[in-house]
Scaffold this active site. Structure first.
Site, PDB file in Angstrom:
ATOM      1  N   LYS A   2     -15.593 -46.838 -34.413  1.00 32.74           N
ATOM      2  CA  LYS A   2     -15.376 -45.816 -35.216  1.00 32.74           C
ATOM      3  C   LYS A   2     -13.677 -45.466 -35.255  1.00 32.74           C
ATOM      4  O   LYS A   2     -13.045 -46.096 -34.581  1.00 32.74           O
ATOM      5  CB  LYS A   2     -16.000 -44.565 -34.533  1.00 32.74           C
ATOM      6  CG  LYS A   2     -15.722 -44.230 -33.301  1.00 32.74           C
ATOM      7  CD  LYS A   2     -16.105 -43.203 -32.763  1.00 32.74           C
ATOM      8  CE  LYS A   2     -15.798 -42.769 -31.173  1.00 32.74           C
ATOM      9  NZ  LYS A   2     -16.471 -41.379 -30.728  1.00 32.74           N
ATOM     10  N   ARG A  59     -24.078 -31.416 -27.844  1.00 31.89           N
ATOM     11  CA  ARG A  59     -23.413 -31.879 -29.237  1.00 31.89           C
ATOM     12  C   ARG A  59     -24.665 -32.162 -29.964  1.00 31.89           C
ATOM     13  O   ARG A  59     -25.506 -31.407 -30.084  1.00 31.89           O
ATOM     14  CB  ARG A  59     -22.321 -32.762 -29.148  1.00 31.89           C
ATOM     15  CG  ARG A  59     -21.185 -32.396 -28.376  1.00 31.89           C
ATOM     16  CD  ARG A  59     -19.759 -33.325 -28.319  1.00 31.89           C
ATOM     17  NE  ARG A  59     -20.374 -34.766 -28.395  1.00 31.89           N
ATOM     18  CZ  ARG A  59     -19.444 -35.879 -28.458  1.00 31.89           C
ATOM     19  NH1 ARG A  59     -18.107 -35.472 -28.214  1.00 31.89           N
ATOM     20  NH2 ARG A  59     -19.896 -37.135 -28.498  1.00 31.89           N
ATOM     21  N   TYR A 104      15.479 -30.109 -31.943  1.00 29.88           N
ATOM     22  CA  TYR A 104      15.100 -28.719 -32.316  1.00 29.88           C
ATOM     23  C   TYR A 104      14.863 -28.015 -30.989  1.00 29.88           C
ATOM     24  O   TYR A 104      14.458 -28.293 -30.129  1.00 29.88           O
ATOM     25  CB  TYR A 104      13.679 -28.412 -33.089  1.00 29.88           C
ATOM     26  CG  TYR A 104      13.913 -29.120 -34.360  1.00 29.88           C
ATOM     27  CD1 TYR A 104      14.842 -28.586 -35.318  1.00 29.88           C
ATOM     28  CD2 TYR A 104      13.021 -30.294 -34.864  1.00 29.88           C
ATOM     29  CE1 TYR A 104      14.997 -29.191 -36.667  1.00 29.88           C
ATOM     30  CE2 TYR A 104      13.026 -30.727 -36.244  1.00 29.88           C
ATOM     31  CZ  TYR A 104      14.173 -29.996 -37.013  1.00 29.88           C
ATOM     32  OH  TYR A 104      14.185 -30.812 -38.194  1.00 29.88           O
ATOM     33  N   MET A 150       9.317 -34.637 -36.433  1.00 31.11           N
ATOM     34  CA  MET A 150       8.266 -35.232 -37.339  1.00 31.11           C
ATOM     35  C   MET A 150       8.547 -36.710 -37.459  1.00 31.11           C
ATOM     36  O   MET A 150       7.535 -37.412 -37.681  1.00 31.11           O
ATOM     37  CB  MET A 150       8.283 -34.652 -38.830  1.00 31.11           C
ATOM     38  CG  MET A 150       7.594 -34.966 -39.692  1.00 31.11           C
ATOM     39  SD  MET A 150       7.580 -34.307 -41.070  1.00 31.11           S
ATOM     40  CE  MET A 150       6.966 -32.640 -40.896  1.00 31.11           C
TER      41      MET A 150
END
Length: 394
Positions: free
Chosen positions: A38, A135, A274, A327
């Site tokens: 998956k 679940r 940053y 990023m």
């Protein structure tokens, strides 16, 4: 000083995958191995991994979404495929037409049967029990009516109940009692299903941690059933705290790397990235690594390791990420000034975030990000090229 190949790459060693499948096969014997691929094979590239695990000894492939299974059919994978997490938008008609084995937990049983009626075929179904994870899966309270309805639909020729399964909540913590409690519920519910007239051939509960710890448990035979669903272990990663891949005779398959794209001298007190959360303690050399959270690298993983392989006289060495990961890029501090000179070979040096051998293990990135190794490999983004290799390519 140009180099060829992708600028950012996740190399996946198919020989490592084969080794891992064989290790798992040695633990389970003749039981059915459902290889879980998956989420694009946990980020490793499902289309390429699928045939590899089948050739290595897997019996079937486990997906989550029908869409994932249909994508494999579209590239020629004709092995048994199973998908078990559905929504009202799931294309059950195509799933039945393509022979996808469908997990059913409740409402979806009727949708699957209706699709089978529409196409004039018998839907292959595994019934899922919620034995405690909370679940998807039918609750024990609803199980008698659920299995009775499954028997009706089977007698009507719309479905064939081929299996019953559940999922474990704490198998990665083998000393916890909840796994045995889940298995007690599971065994009881399977017996109820048989009493209701169903005769499922495949009974499966064990995931990767369950498969690797079953031999140490009194309930090991129940845990292994006659089939297992293994995901993380295929990719050579350990699901157990304090237990390495090597301890389990597994080989990590993925190596994520790029090339240093800038090297520069800075003075003491130079802020980095940053927020300026890191300042250089003395004059030093900074190297820029052109991957960031858009590539799937966790933004919070400051301090995670990057191993450099310089092209000059400098020796390979592992450095921590300093400052905030952005990023598209992150920074490492080489620790001393004067290393930007070409003879040191840092510009264009291969930079490995994690991988096999002397490279940092993915667990160190997981620790830096406060998460698990599953997440780190799975979240590597499509912007990072997947390249399937073998040991001969090393």
């Amino acid at each position: 000083m140009l180099t060829s190949g992708p600028e950012r790459v996740a190399e996946v060693n198919l020989d490592a995958i084969v080794h891992n499948v064989r290790t798992i096969r040695s633990l389970i014997g003749e039981r059915t191995l459902i290889a879980v691929i998956k989420a694009d094979a946990y980020g490793h590239g499902a289309a390429g991994i699928a045939q590899t695990v089948l050739d290595a000894g897997a019996d079937a492939l486990g997906l989550v979404h029908v869409r994932e299974a249909l994508a494999l059919r579209a590239v020629g994978i004709d092995a048994p495929l199973m998908a078990w997490l559905h929504t009202p938008s799931t294309d059950f008609v195509r799933a039945v037409q393509e022979g996808i084995i469908l997990g059913a937990s409740g409402w979806d049983l009727e949708a699957i049967a209706y699709a089978a009626q529409q196409v004039g075929a018998v839907a292959r179904v595994h019934l899922k029990i919620d034995t405690g994870l909370g679940r998807n899966g039918c609750t024990p309270a609803d199980w008698p009516s659920f299995t009775a309805r499954a028997k009706e639909l089977q007698d009507a020729g719309l479905i064939a109940v081929e299996g019953i399964f559940t999922h474990l909540a704490v198998a990665d913590e083998p000393d916890r009692k909840e796994t045995d409690q889940q298995l007690d519920v599971f065994e009881n519910m399977v017996s109820q299903a048989r009493a209701a007239g169903l005769n499922p051939e495949l009974i499966h509960a064990a995931n990767t941690p369950g498969t690797f710890t079953a031999a140490d448990k009194e309930t090991g035979e129940i845990l292994l059933g006659n089939g297992v669903r293994v995901g993380l272990g295929l990719y050579g990663l350990s699901p157990l705290a304090g237990v390495t891949s090597g301890d389990l005779n597994l080989r990590p398959a993925m190596t994520v790397s790029t090339r240093v794209n800038s090297v520069k001298e800075v003075p003491a007190g130079q802020g980095v990235s940053y927020g300026l959360n890191y300042s250089t303690p003395h004059a030093t050399t900074l190297a820029l690594i052109p991957v960031g959270y858009a590539d799937g690298v966790p933004r919070v993983a400051t301090g995670a390791p990057v191993r450099l392989y310089p092209n000059g006289k400098a020796e390979p060495r592992t450095y921590p990420v300093v400052g905030r990961i952005a990023m598209d890029q992150m920074v490492i501090d080489l620790g001393e000034p004067g290393l930007s000179a070409p003879e040191h070979g840092y510009l264009g040096a291969r930079a490995v975030l994690f991988g096999e051998g002397e490279n940092p293990p993915v667990e160190e990135w997981a620790d830096a990000a406060g998460t698990i190794n599953y997440e780190i490999v799975t979240r590597i983004s499509p912007r990072v090229a997947r390249v399937h290799t073998t040991d001969k390519d090393a």
